[in-house]
Write a protein that holds these residues in place. Structure first.
Motif, short mmCIF file in Angstrom:
data_model
loop_
_atom_site.label_atom_id
_atom_site.label_comp_id
_atom_site.label_asym_id
_atom_site.label_seq_id
_atom_site.Cartn_x
_atom_site.Cartn_y
_atom_site.Cartn_z
N GLU A 83 0.91 -1.29 0.13
CA GLU A 83 0.08 -0.05 0.07
C GLU A 83 0.64 1.19 0.04
N ASP A 84 1.98 1.13 0.68
CA ASP A 84 2.82 2.36 0.63
C ASP A 84 3.40 2.48 -0.43
N ALA A 85 3.47 3.94 -1.02
CA ALA A 85 3.81 4.50 -2.45
C ALA A 85 5.21 4.23 -2.49
N TYR A 86 6.03 4.20 -1.86
CA TYR A 86 7.35 3.90 -2.13
C TYR A 86 7.75 2.49 -2.02
N GLN A 87 7.09 1.79 -1.22
CA GLN A 87 7.37 0.26 -1.42
C GLN A 87 6.67 -0.26 -2.79
N ARG A 88 5.56 0.29 -2.99
CA ARG A 88 4.88 -0.07 -4.31
C ARG A 88 5.92 0.21 -5.51
N ALA A 89 6.40 1.40 -5.40
CA ALA A 89 7.47 1.97 -6.59
C ALA A 89 8.60 0.91 -6.51
N LEU A 90 9.04 0.43 -5.58
CA LEU A 90 10.31 -0.55 -5.60
C LEU A 90 9.71 -1.89 -6.00
N THR A 91 8.50 -2.35 -5.98
CA THR A 91 7.83 -3.54 -6.42
C THR A 91 7.88 -3.16 -8.06
N TYR A 92 7.43 -2.13 -8.51
CA TYR A 92 7.49 -1.70 -9.88
C TYR A 92 9.19 -1.95 -10.39
N GLN A 93 9.86 -1.37 -9.46
CA GLN A 93 11.44 -1.43 -9.90
C GLN A 93 11.84 -2.76 -10.31
N TRP A 94 11.25 -3.73 -9.51
CA TRP A 94 11.81 -5.02 -9.72
C TRP A 94 11.21 -5.66 -10.97
N LEU A 95 9.77 -5.31 -11.09
CA LEU A 95 9.24 -5.90 -12.24
C LEU A 95 9.81 -5.43 -13.44
N PHE A 96 10.12 -4.21 -13.64
CA PHE A 96 10.98 -3.80 -14.92
C PHE A 96 12.25 -4.33 -14.93
N PHE A 97 12.98 -4.48 -13.79
CA PHE A 97 14.12 -5.31 -13.83
C PHE A 97 13.89 -6.76 -14.45
N GLU A 98 13.11 -7.49 -13.92
CA GLU A 98 12.97 -8.71 -14.25
C GLU A 98 12.72 -8.85 -15.92
N GLN A 99 11.91 -7.68 -16.38
CA GLN A 99 11.72 -7.90 -17.77
C GLN A 99 12.77 -7.36 -18.85
N TYR A 100 13.63 -6.41 -18.34
CA TYR A 100 14.93 -5.85 -18.98
C TYR A 100 16.15 -6.30 -18.56
N SER A 101 16.47 -6.85 -17.19
CA SER A 101 17.76 -7.26 -16.90
C SER A 101 17.97 -8.74 -16.61
N HIS A 102 16.99 -9.38 -16.60
CA HIS A 102 16.88 -10.75 -15.91
C HIS A 102 16.28 -11.67 -16.95
N GLU A 103 15.12 -11.41 -17.39
CA GLU A 103 14.42 -12.24 -18.23
C GLU A 103 15.20 -12.59 -19.65
N PRO A 104 15.48 -11.54 -20.39
CA PRO A 104 16.19 -11.72 -21.55
C PRO A 104 17.43 -12.40 -21.62
N PHE A 105 18.19 -12.72 -20.28
CA PHE A 105 19.43 -13.70 -20.35
C PHE A 105 18.90 -14.99 -19.56
N ILE A 106 18.37 -15.02 -18.60
CA ILE A 106 18.09 -16.20 -17.88
C ILE A 106 17.15 -17.07 -18.50
N ALA A 107 15.84 -16.42 -18.75
CA ALA A 107 14.89 -17.16 -19.22
C ALA A 107 15.10 -17.49 -20.53
N VAL A 108 15.98 -16.57 -21.70
CA VAL A 108 16.56 -16.92 -22.88
C VAL A 108 17.41 -18.21 -22.96
#
Length: 204
Positions: A83-108
């Motif tokens: 619910e906290d705005a900053y904690q929510r933003a950190l959650t989004y940060q990791w979701l973007f990290f997953e798609q751009y810095s993690h998935e293109p390498f580990i999943a591929v």
């Protein structure tokens, strides 16, 4: 009832199934494979013009694509989205990290390793690049998890679910997980969380 179109052995498709399992929320699973062309049929393209799974069909017929968008939608109002705005933003940060810095390498790299039809793409250069990029992503996670039990802090969020899906199979893809002890410990904590289901779970 929710309908989830997904491929059972896909990490991206596992993400919403894992969250639905933890939430104890019923859904209908429809297997659609990208391997045999089912995602490119006219019927499926009418639902998702991008021709990819997973795809979530809501009770009222509305459609939602992209696995991390599904996590945010399904997790809204639950313990998995802060619910906290900053904690929510950190959650989004990791979701973007997953798609751009993690998935293109580990999943591929995982796909190149386990799918025979992708073997032709597994050139030495591609395998070296995905190993390098994946190790970098795992080190970023390991650094954070040395400080906090979960990626956003003391509790599991959709960020952990998103990153768990392919990290759990990183060893299969040839990553030396002993280099990342905090990630290994975190994998155990995610599995121990209430309602955890394995990748081959397709609903009750």
């Amino acid at each position: 009832m929710l309908t989830l179109y997904s491929q059972p052995d896909s990490g991206n498709c596992y993400k919403p199934r894992l969250l639905l399992g933890k939430l104890g929320r019923p859904f209908r699973h429809v297997t659609v494979s990208s391997v045999n062309g089912e995602t490119r049929t006219a019927g499926f393209l009418a639902k998702n013009p991008n021709g990819k799974v997973p795809l979530l069909e809501l009770d009222d017929g509305q459609l939602l694509a992209e696995s991390n968008a599904m996590l945010l939608y399904l997790g809204e109002g639950t313990r998995f989205v802060p619910e906290d705005a900053y904690q929510r933003a950190l959650t989004y940060q990791w979701l973007f990290f997953e798609q751009y810095s993690h998935e293109p390498f580990i999943a591929v790299r995982r796909a190149l390793t386990i799918y025979p039809e992708r073997a032709g793409e597994a050139t030495p250069e591609k395998m070296a690049a995905t190993l390098l990029g994946g190790n970098k992503a795992l080190q970023v996670m390991d650094t954070q998890l040395a400080q906090t039990p979960f990626l956003v802090g003391d509790w599991l969020t959709v960020a952990d679910i998103a990153l768990f899906a392919y990290t759990q199979d990183a060893a299969i893809a040839g990553f030396e997980m002993r280099q990342f002890p905090h990630v290994e410990d975190w994998l155990g904590r995610v599995r121990a969380d209430t309602g955890h289901v394995p990748m081959d779970w397709l609903g009750a």
